[in-house]
Design an enzyme around this catalytic site. Structure first.
Site: not given
Ligand code: GLA
Length: 365
Positions: A18, A21, A52, A153, A204
């Site tokens: 986690e 990336d 949607s 993702d 984030y």
């Molecule tokens: C989110 C982001 C990913 C990654 C995760 C943490 O899902 O979209 O790119 O950074 O958080 O692992």
């Protein structure tokens, strides 16, 4: 005559790795059975019309430009990225229907972007390869929606295959399929904590900035390049040191987890999950009381390991539970939540399911 095409792609759950990336590191996601589906049809004008099923809304966009914060951007933004990259994409109707739970840390947005790029690629016969499909889907999130997420993702949603976890090297962007088949006596449980995680609220991006600052001070291109945690002692700032220590130890845990899978050593795999959670809680500081409680309840019920998955600050907890302890676990986590006045959690189970490219191949077969 209008032509039509469909794209289908799933949410993902990251087994371990986690916040690695965007540090050029390693991640290990699997595909989920919840999918987003986009039905695309050509139009006689240049407009992009997105609807949607979940929201019951339709929006027509005549002049596409980056627009953060709108639900339709995850769909229409794909058309904008493709046009920016010089692809001949005309007017299009895009009907979205997604079962991936929103805000659960299961990549509901990547599933939508991936389904959309598959549908539009097919509709206009663009012939994009696996790398380009993922790159367009990621650019939609980064450039159209201005959300600074990393490369995991969208690749997870598109590239995962049934019965495998995807080991993604986020520097080379090469994926390796690692067999992931649980024995009958183990179950992978997902606990939706119903504390929505939010990526756009700044925390984030702040973690990402700290990592880049730490890499710069250590004189490396990315934290991926630090493999010995002792090298971090050179960081004078205690917060940066903790953030960097999470990333460096987490990268090592992903590679250890792959070795554990190859050896079918589930006890080891579980212990790595739990260590990953402790690192997110203590060093990266991205957990919240509801997710910590779900992990504690899982371990108290005999789980081999448990951890939060996804961006953090809520979302979903993943637990590796002996199948005969599953009922106990569901009861315990519900009781523990009730005792703390948390909203009731929902528990489901999952296996490693097909990603968007495998689903497309199945649809065409
Ligand atoms: C989110 C982001 C990913 C990654 C995760 C943490 O899902 O979209 O790119 O950074 O958080 O692992």
């Amino acid at each position: 005559m209008s032509r039509s095409a469909v794209g289908v792609s799933p949410g993902r759950v990251n087994l371990i790795g986690e916040h690695t990336d965007y540090n050029d590191g390693f991640v290990l996601p699997i595909g989920l059975r919840w999918q987003a589906r986009v039905d695309a049809a050509t139009r006689s004008d240049d407009a992009v019309v997105v609807s949607s099923s979940q929201l019951g809304e339709t929006i027509r966009v005549d002049d596409l430009s980056p627009t953060p914060g709108q639900w339709w951007g995850y769909v229409a933004g794909v058309v904008w990225v493709l046009r920016q990259r010089g692809h001949a994409v005309g007017g299009v109707d895009l009907r979205l229907d997604s079962q991936v739970p929103l805000g659960g840390g299961l990549s509901s947005s990547a599933a939508i972007e991936a389904a959309t790029v598959l549908a539009v690629d097919a509709l206009f016969s663009l012939g994009l390869d696996a790398d380009e499909l993922a790159s367009v889907a990621q650019a939609t999130e980064n450039d159209f929606l201005a959300i600074p997420t990393g490369p995991m993702d969208q690749r997870a949603s598109l590239w995962c295959t049934a019965g495998h976890a995807l080991l993604l090297d986020c520097r080379s962007l090469q994926g390796t399929q690692v067999p992931f088949e649980l024995p009958d006596d183990l179950t992978l449980a997902l606990v939706d904590t119903h504390s929505p995680h939010v990526l756009a609220d700044g925390a984030y991006g702040e973690r990402r900035t700290s990592c880049h600052a730490a890499a710069e001070r250590l004189g490396v291109r990315a934290l991926r390049d630090v493999t010995d945690p002792a090298a971090l002692e050179g960081l004078a700032d205690a917060v940066l040191l903790r953030r960097a220590r999470h990333v460096v130890t987490e990268n090592a845990r992903v590679l250890d987890a792959v070795a554990a899978l190859e050896a079918a050593d589930w006890a080891r795999f579980g212990a790595l999950m739990t260590a990953s959670h402790a690192s997110m809680r203590d060093d990266y500081e991205i957990t919240v009381p509801t997710v910590d409680q779900a992990v504690d309840s899982a371990l108290a019920s005999g789980a081999l390991g448990a951890r939060m998955t996804g961006g953090g600050f809520g979302g979903t907890v993943l637990a590796l539970v002996p199948t005969d302890a599953l009922e106990d676990f569901v009861r315990r986590v519900s009781d523990d939540y009730a005792a703390r006045d948390f909203d009731p959690p929902s528990v489901s189970t999952t296996a490693a399911e097909a990603g968007g490219l495998e689903l497309r191949a199945r649809l065409r077969a």
